[in-house]
Design a protein around this motif. Structure first.
Motif, short mmCIF file in Angstrom:
data_model
loop_
_atom_site.label_atom_id
_atom_site.label_comp_id
_atom_site.label_asym_id
_atom_site.label_seq_id
_atom_site.Cartn_x
_atom_site.Cartn_y
_atom_site.Cartn_z
N ARG A 20 40.84 40.28 45.03
CA ARG A 20 40.11 41.25 45.85
C ARG A 20 40.82 41.57 47.16
O ARG A 20 40.89 42.72 47.58
CB ARG A 20 38.70 40.70 46.15
N SER B 282 43.88 43.75 46.55
CA SER B 282 43.46 45.07 46.06
C SER B 282 42.89 45.91 47.19
O SER B 282 43.28 47.07 47.37
CB SER B 282 42.41 44.90 44.96
N ASN B 283 41.98 45.32 47.96
CA ASN B 283 41.37 46.08 49.04
C ASN B 283 42.38 46.45 50.12
O ASN B 283 42.35 47.56 50.67
CB ASN B 283 40.21 45.29 49.65
N LEU C 101 44.56 49.30 48.79
CA LEU C 101 43.84 50.55 48.52
C LEU C 101 43.02 51.02 49.71
O LEU C 101 42.37 52.06 49.66
CB LEU C 101 42.95 50.39 47.28
N GLY C 102 43.04 50.22 50.80
CA GLY C 102 42.28 50.59 51.98
C GLY C 102 40.79 50.63 51.71
O GLY C 102 40.08 51.52 52.18
N ARG C 103 40.30 49.69 50.94
CA ARG C 103 38.88 49.65 50.57
C ARG C 103 38.27 48.34 51.01
O ARG C 103 38.96 47.42 51.46
CB ARG C 103 38.74 49.77 49.05
N ASP C 104 36.95 48.23 50.83
CA ASP C 104 36.27 46.96 51.05
C ASP C 104 35.18 46.85 49.98
O ASP C 104 34.00 46.99 50.27
CB ASP C 104 35.68 46.90 52.47
N VAL C 105 35.61 46.66 48.76
CA VAL C 105 34.69 46.68 47.62
C VAL C 105 34.96 45.48 46.71
O VAL C 105 35.92 44.74 46.92
CB VAL C 105 34.85 48.01 46.81
N SER D 258 34.53 46.44 40.76
CA SER D 258 34.42 47.90 40.87
C SER D 258 35.79 48.58 40.81
O SER D 258 35.88 49.79 40.61
CB SER D 258 33.69 48.29 42.16
N LEU D 259 36.85 47.81 41.00
CA LEU D 259 38.21 48.40 40.99
C LEU D 259 38.92 48.21 39.65
O LEU D 259 39.85 48.94 39.33
CB LEU D 259 39.06 47.75 42.09
N HIS E 26 44.72 53.07 40.10
CA HIS E 26 44.58 53.52 41.49
C HIS E 26 45.94 54.01 41.98
O HIS E 26 46.92 54.01 41.24
CB HIS E 26 44.05 52.38 42.36
N TYR F 111 48.77 54.03 45.33
CA TYR F 111 49.26 53.67 46.66
C TYR F 111 50.46 54.57 46.95
O TYR F 111 51.54 54.39 46.36
CB TYR F 111 49.67 52.19 46.73
#
Ligand code: URA
Length: 256
Positions: A191, A194-195, A198-202, A206-207, A212, A214
């Motif tokens: 996680r 990945s986050n 991908l600049g996410r916080d999930v 869910s990924l 995706h 980059y």
């Protein structure tokens, strides 16, 4: 038993992937539970320490800027000399990354653990052994068309999850590594990686299962090998992710 079968057994996939209408000689032969528990115990103990708070002085932090245009030796030196966040004061050495600097495949983990901190190379402990087997399962080998790096280059104290500001401070080094390697595909392990990429916080769930992006490079996310050691039943899903990665790589022009 051939090598590939041995690797799939190590990944604990063989019984899960035998077709119902086949009586494969390998079916019904999972590793003994005690052996599995024994191999997972040290990782579980280490993971239990993940939330140890950082208590390192950050007052002497030197900002980490202007990496554009650095070549490999310059970038390695900058990482080696880095004191941009508190992590450097608490680790033995920086762990830059390892492998083929022109690799098509880039695998990105979270940050060094105790073994990596001692040896200066990513993924050399138990999780690293599993990562090597995951690579072999898709006919890849550490150092051969594969580069392995982490989101943070210094071991967080007690192997805690790196803090957001530590990730943000260290991320430019990975960015420059990616610019230099120019991989055709990135596999994010867990996680945190990945986050960060991908600049996410999930959640990882869910990924998973999607391709995706980059900066134009396809990114596949999968479970962190340390998690897979604790939850071996999830190895089947990791195998699905690796298959997705192989398919995507094949789609991009060259076979894996
Ligand atoms: N876990 C990581 O995320 N990276 C390593 O290098 C080792 C363990």
């Amino acid at each position: 038993m051939d090598r590939r079968e041995a690797i799939l057994r190590e990944l604990n996939l063989y019984p899960l992937w035998v077709r119902r209408d086949q009586t494969a000689s390998t079916a019904g032969d999972p590793r003994p539970a005690e052996a599995l528990a024994e191999s997972v115990a040290p990782i579980a103990a280490e993971l239990a320490a993940y939330d140890v708070p950082a208590d390192i002085d950050t007052s002497s932090a030197v900002p980490n800027t202007m990496l554009d245009g650095l070549d490999w030796p310059e970038l390695k030196q900058r990482v080696y000399d880095c004191t941009a966040c508190r992590l450097r004061a608490g680790c033995t050495q920086t762990v830059f990354g390892v492998g083929d600097e022109n690799a098509d495949w880039l695998f990105v983990g979270e940050g060094p653990g105790a073994d990596e901190d001692a040896l200066g190379e990513p993924f050399v402990g138990q999780a690293g052994k599993l990562l090597d087997n995951m690579l072999l399962a898709i006919r890849l080998k550490r150092g051969n068309n594969v580069y392995i790096a982490n989101i943070v280059k210094c071991r967080p104290p007690g192997n805690r999850t790196p803090a957001d500001e530590e990730i943000a401070t260290c991320f430019p080094y990975l960015q420059r590594q990616i610019e230099l390697i120019k991989p055709r595909l990135i596999v994010a392990l867990g996680r945190v990686a990945s986050n960060a990429l991908l600049g996410r916080d999930v959640t990882l769930a869910s990924l998973r299962g999607k391709v995706h992006d980059y900066h134009g490079i396809p990114v596949i996310v999968t479970y962190h090998p340390a998690y897979l050691l604790r939850s071996p039943a999830e190895k089947a899903k990791a195998w699905q992710d690796l298959c997705l990665a192989v398919n995507k790589m094949q789609e991009t022009g060259k076979s894996a």
